[in-house]
Design a protein around this motif. Structure first.
Motif, PDB file in Angstrom:
ATOM      1  N   ASP A 251       0.636  -1.286  -0.481  1.00 53.09           N
ATOM      2  CA  ASP A 251       0.083  -0.216   0.131  1.00 53.09           C
ATOM      3  C   ASP A 251       1.083   1.453   0.369  1.00 53.09           C
ATOM      4  O   ASP A 251       0.546   2.536   0.129  1.00 53.09           O
ATOM      5  N   ALA A 252       2.078   1.374  -0.363  1.00 55.07           N
ATOM      6  CA  ALA A 252       2.400   2.329  -0.406  1.00 55.07           C
ATOM      7  C   ALA A 252       1.903   3.648  -0.925  1.00 55.07           C
ATOM      8  O   ALA A 252       1.831   3.247  -2.191  1.00 55.07           O
ATOM      9  N   ASP A 253       2.415   4.741  -0.413  1.00 54.34           N
ATOM     10  CA  ASP A 253       2.200   5.931  -1.747  1.00 54.34           C
ATOM     11  C   ASP A 253       2.491   5.841  -3.402  1.00 54.34           C
ATOM     12  O   ASP A 253       1.943   6.925  -3.780  1.00 54.34           O
ATOM     13  N   ALA A 254       3.853   5.356  -2.853  1.00 50.09           N
ATOM     14  CA  ALA A 254       4.973   5.940  -4.418  1.00 50.09           C
ATOM     15  C   ALA A 254       5.387   4.300  -4.479  1.00 50.09           C
ATOM     16  O   ALA A 254       6.175   4.017  -3.248  1.00 50.09           O
ATOM     17  N   LYS A 255       5.336   4.259  -6.225  1.00 51.76           N
ATOM     18  CA  LYS A 255       6.653   2.424  -6.021  1.00 51.76           C
ATOM     19  C   LYS A 255       7.124   2.808  -7.535  1.00 51.76           C
ATOM     20  O   LYS A 255       6.463   3.376  -8.357  1.00 51.76           O
ATOM     21  N   LEU A 256       8.252   2.557  -6.920  1.00 52.81           N
ATOM     22  CA  LEU A 256       8.702   2.953  -8.263  1.00 52.81           C
ATOM     23  C   LEU A 256      10.141   1.746  -8.688  1.00 52.81           C
ATOM     24  O   LEU A 256      10.242   0.770  -7.334  1.00 52.81           O
ATOM     25  N   PHE A 257      10.059   1.356  -9.732  1.00 45.99           N
ATOM     26  CA  PHE A 257      10.447   0.129 -10.263  1.00 45.99           C
ATOM     27  C   PHE A 257      11.830   1.120 -11.108  1.00 45.99           C
ATOM     28  O   PHE A 257      11.652   1.270 -11.745  1.00 45.99           O
ATOM     29  N   VAL A 258      13.029   0.367 -10.111  1.00 45.86           N
ATOM     30  CA  VAL A 258      14.276   1.305 -11.146  1.00 45.86           C
ATOM     31  C   VAL A 258      15.054  -0.295 -11.627  1.00 45.86           C
ATOM     32  O   VAL A 258      15.792  -1.270 -11.019  1.00 45.86           O
ATOM     33  N   SER A 259      15.782  -0.089 -12.964  1.00 47.53           N
ATOM     34  CA  SER A 259      16.498  -0.121 -13.582  1.00 47.53           C
ATOM     35  C   SER A 259      17.367  -0.008 -14.193  1.00 47.53           C
ATOM     36  O   SER A 259      17.431   1.071 -14.849  1.00 47.53           O
TER      37      SER A 259
ATOM     38  N   SER B   9      19.585   3.585 -17.416  1.00 48.84           N
ATOM     39  CA  SER B   9      20.701   3.480 -18.343  1.00 48.84           C
ATOM     40  C   SER B   9      21.908   4.601 -18.492  1.00 48.84           C
ATOM     41  O   SER B   9      22.361   4.432 -18.722  1.00 48.84           O
ATOM     42  N   THR B  10      20.632   5.651 -19.262  1.00 49.92           N
ATOM     43  CA  THR B  10      21.329   6.522 -20.187  1.00 49.92           C
ATOM     44  C   THR B  10      21.346   7.963 -19.102  1.00 49.92           C
ATOM     45  O   THR B  10      21.735   8.530 -18.963  1.00 49.92           O
ATOM     46  N   LEU B  11      21.160   7.796 -17.555  1.00 46.33           N
ATOM     47  CA  LEU B  11      20.541   8.802 -16.736  1.00 46.33           C
ATOM     48  C   LEU B  11      21.817   8.915 -15.134  1.00 46.33           C
ATOM     49  O   LEU B  11      22.187   7.498 -14.951  1.00 46.33           O
ATOM     50  N   ASP B  12      22.107  10.133 -14.987  1.00 50.06           N
ATOM     51  CA  ASP B  12      23.391   9.956 -13.651  1.00 50.06           C
ATOM     52  C   ASP B  12      22.389   9.977 -12.688  1.00 50.06           C
ATOM     53  O   ASP B  12      20.770  10.405 -12.591  1.00 50.06           O
ATOM     54  N   ALA B  13      22.841  10.277 -11.356  1.00 52.87           N
ATOM     55  CA  ALA B  13      21.660  10.419 -10.136  1.00 52.87           C
ATOM     56  C   ALA B  13      20.842  11.090 -10.137  1.00 52.87           C
ATOM     57  O   ALA B  13      19.805  11.331  -9.501  1.00 52.87           O
ATOM     58  N   ASP B  14      21.363  12.974 -10.714  1.00 56.89           N
ATOM     59  CA  ASP B  14      20.811  13.557 -10.023  1.00 56.89           C
ATOM     60  C   ASP B  14      19.282  14.014 -10.946  1.00 56.89           C
ATOM     61  O   ASP B  14      18.526  13.797 -10.447  1.00 56.89           O
TER      62      ASP B  14
ATOM     63  N   VAL C  94      17.518  10.848 -12.116  1.00 56.43           N
ATOM     64  CA  VAL C  94      17.739   9.731 -12.068  1.00 56.43           C
ATOM     65  C   VAL C  94      16.483  10.174 -10.090  1.00 56.43           C
ATOM     66  O   VAL C  94      15.165  10.387 -10.644  1.00 56.43           O
ATOM     67  N   PHE C  95      16.991  10.961  -9.303  1.00 50.30           N
ATOM     68  CA  PHE C  95      16.416  11.802  -8.954  1.00 50.30           C
ATOM     69  C   PHE C  95      15.420  12.448  -9.116  1.00 50.30           C
ATOM     70  O   PHE C  95      14.415  13.137  -8.503  1.00 50.30           O
ATOM     71  N   ALA C  96      15.568  13.758 -10.163  1.00 49.55           N
ATOM     72  CA  ALA C  96      14.896  14.492 -10.539  1.00 49.55           C
ATOM     73  C   ALA C  96      13.697  14.052 -11.070  1.00 49.55           C
ATOM     74  O   ALA C  96      12.115  14.127 -11.102  1.00 49.55           O
ATOM     75  N   LYS C  97      13.538  12.794 -11.673  1.00 49.94           N
ATOM     76  CA  LYS C  97      12.302  12.146 -12.316  1.00 49.94           C
ATOM     77  C   LYS C  97      11.468  10.596 -11.715  1.00 49.94           C
ATOM     78  O   LYS C  97      10.325  11.335 -11.799  1.00 49.94           O
ATOM     79  N   ALA C  98      12.354  10.942 -10.346  1.00 51.77           N
ATOM     80  CA  ALA C  98      11.819  10.657  -8.803  1.00 51.77           C
ATOM     81  C   ALA C  98      10.700  11.069  -8.921  1.00 51.77           C
ATOM     82  O   ALA C  98       9.273  10.707  -8.008  1.00 51.77           O
ATOM     83  N   LEU C  99      11.360  12.823  -8.804  1.00 50.70           N
ATOM     84  CA  LEU C  99      10.791  13.737  -7.797  1.00 50.70           C
ATOM     85  C   LEU C  99       8.912  14.107  -8.514  1.00 50.70           C
ATOM     86  O   LEU C  99       8.685  14.100  -8.269  1.00 50.70           O
ATOM     87  N   GLU C 100       8.964  14.082 -10.183  1.00 45.19           N
ATOM     88  CA  GLU C 100       8.475  14.604 -10.853  1.00 45.19           C
ATOM     89  C   GLU C 100       6.896  12.439 -10.620  1.00 45.19           C
ATOM     90  O   GLU C 100       6.141  13.523 -10.538  1.00 45.19           O
ATOM     91  N   VAL C 101       7.740  11.774 -10.493  1.00 39.18           N
ATOM     92  CA  VAL C 101       6.519  10.444 -10.604  1.00 39.18           C
ATOM     93  C   VAL C 101       5.618  10.739  -9.078  1.00 39.18           C
ATOM     94  O   VAL C 101       4.909  10.883  -8.944  1.00 39.18           O
ATOM     95  N   ILE C 102       6.471  11.014  -8.232  1.00 39.61           N
ATOM     96  CA  ILE C 102       5.900  11.514  -6.609  1.00 39.61           C
ATOM     97  C   ILE C 102       5.025  12.695  -6.391  1.00 39.61           C
ATOM     98  O   ILE C 102       4.360  12.401  -6.219  1.00 39.61           O
ATOM     99  N   SER C 103       5.580  13.469  -7.606  1.00 40.38           N
ATOM    100  CA  SER C 103       4.506  14.308  -7.286  1.00 40.38           C
ATOM    101  C   SER C 103       3.394  14.060  -7.070  1.00 40.38           C
ATOM    102  O   SER C 103       2.644  15.177  -7.490  1.00 40.38           O
ATOM    103  N   SER C 104       3.506  13.828  -8.793  1.00 35.69           N
ATOM    104  CA  SER C 104       1.948  13.395  -9.649  1.00 35.69           C
ATOM    105  C   SER C 104       1.668  12.349  -8.971  1.00 35.69           C
ATOM    106  O   SER C 104       0.619  12.880  -9.256  1.00 35.69           O
TER     107      SER C 104
END
Ligand code: DC
Length: 211
Positions: A126-134, A191-196, A198-208
């Motif tokens: 029941d997590a509020d946000a779920k990310l599958f990182v590969s 694969s083609t993203l740096d840590a910053d 990835v973090f920005a994308k994750a924030l987008e997902v979570i805030s949406s």
């Protein structure tokens, strides 16, 4: 607030999870470390990580201080962790601790970020946000090689790649809580993203999801 992050080894889960925990002021639990602690203890006792009875006994007796043991980050320990984690009794023994951490995060935090293989599917469905990182196997092996070398450990690419493939196959094919994205997880290929990035994308997902 609970954030679940799953994915294979060296996909960037840990770095992302730590950054999200700081950003949202949440507690952080690296669940892989718990399986590593069990795997290491089994090896240290001279037992076989595939011995279900021995591994389950270690998991049941695990103490918080075992997570501070030296040598939890080596590839030998990772393979042992992957083996003990396929034992259903080991997973059952460790489940309550992980769920308690999410339900009652330490240090007065209002939620938690957990990373692992089955957080979105089993530990915190029941997590509020779920990310599958590969990321591709080759990229992950490169990252892992760099990480090992930076820690002064001897490693060669071909061996790291082989170990990674073996562990991926075992973690994904086991019957008990295999590595797989939750149906409602957002998939992030790093694969083609740096840590910053990835973090920005994750924030987008979570805030949406919060909107
Ligand atoms: O994330 P890691 O590489 O430290 O994890 C080590 C092993 O532990 C991994 O190969 C599989 C197992 N694991 C698991 O089965 N479930 C989790 N939630 C976390 C790790």
């Amino acid at each position: 607030m609970i954030i679940a992050i799953d994915g294979p080894a060296a996909a960037g889960k840990g770095t992302l999870a730590r950054r999200l925990a700081v950003h949202f002021d949440l507690a952080y639990l690296d669940t892989g470390l718990i399986y590593r602690a069990v795997g290491k203890k089994v090896l240290d006792a001279g037992a076989d990580p595939e011995d279900a009875e021995a591994s389950e006994a270690v998991a049941r007796a695990l103490q918080a201080t075992d997570l501070e043991t030296q040598g939890l980050r080596t590839d030998e320990t990772a393979q042992a962790a992957s083996k003990v984690s396929a034992v259903p009794g080991v997973r059952a023994a460790l489940l309550e601790f992980q769920r308690d951490f999410a339900a009652y995060p330490p240090d007065g935090k209002k939620g938690a970020v957990l990373d692992g293989r089955d957080i979105g599917t089993v530990v915190c469905p029941d997590a509020d946000a779920k990310l599958f990182v590969s990321a591709s196997t080759e990229v992950r092996a490169e990252r892992r090689l760099k990480e090992l070398q930076e820690r002064g450990l001897e490693a060669i690419y071909a061996r790291v790649l082989e170990d990674m493939k073996e562990r991926d196959a075992r973690d994904s094919s086991r019957a008990a809580s295999p590595l797989e994205p939750a149906k409602d997880a957002h998939q992030l290929d790093t694969s083609t993203l740096d840590a910053d990035q990835v973090f920005a994308k994750a924030l987008e997902v979570i805030s949406s999801r919060e909107a």
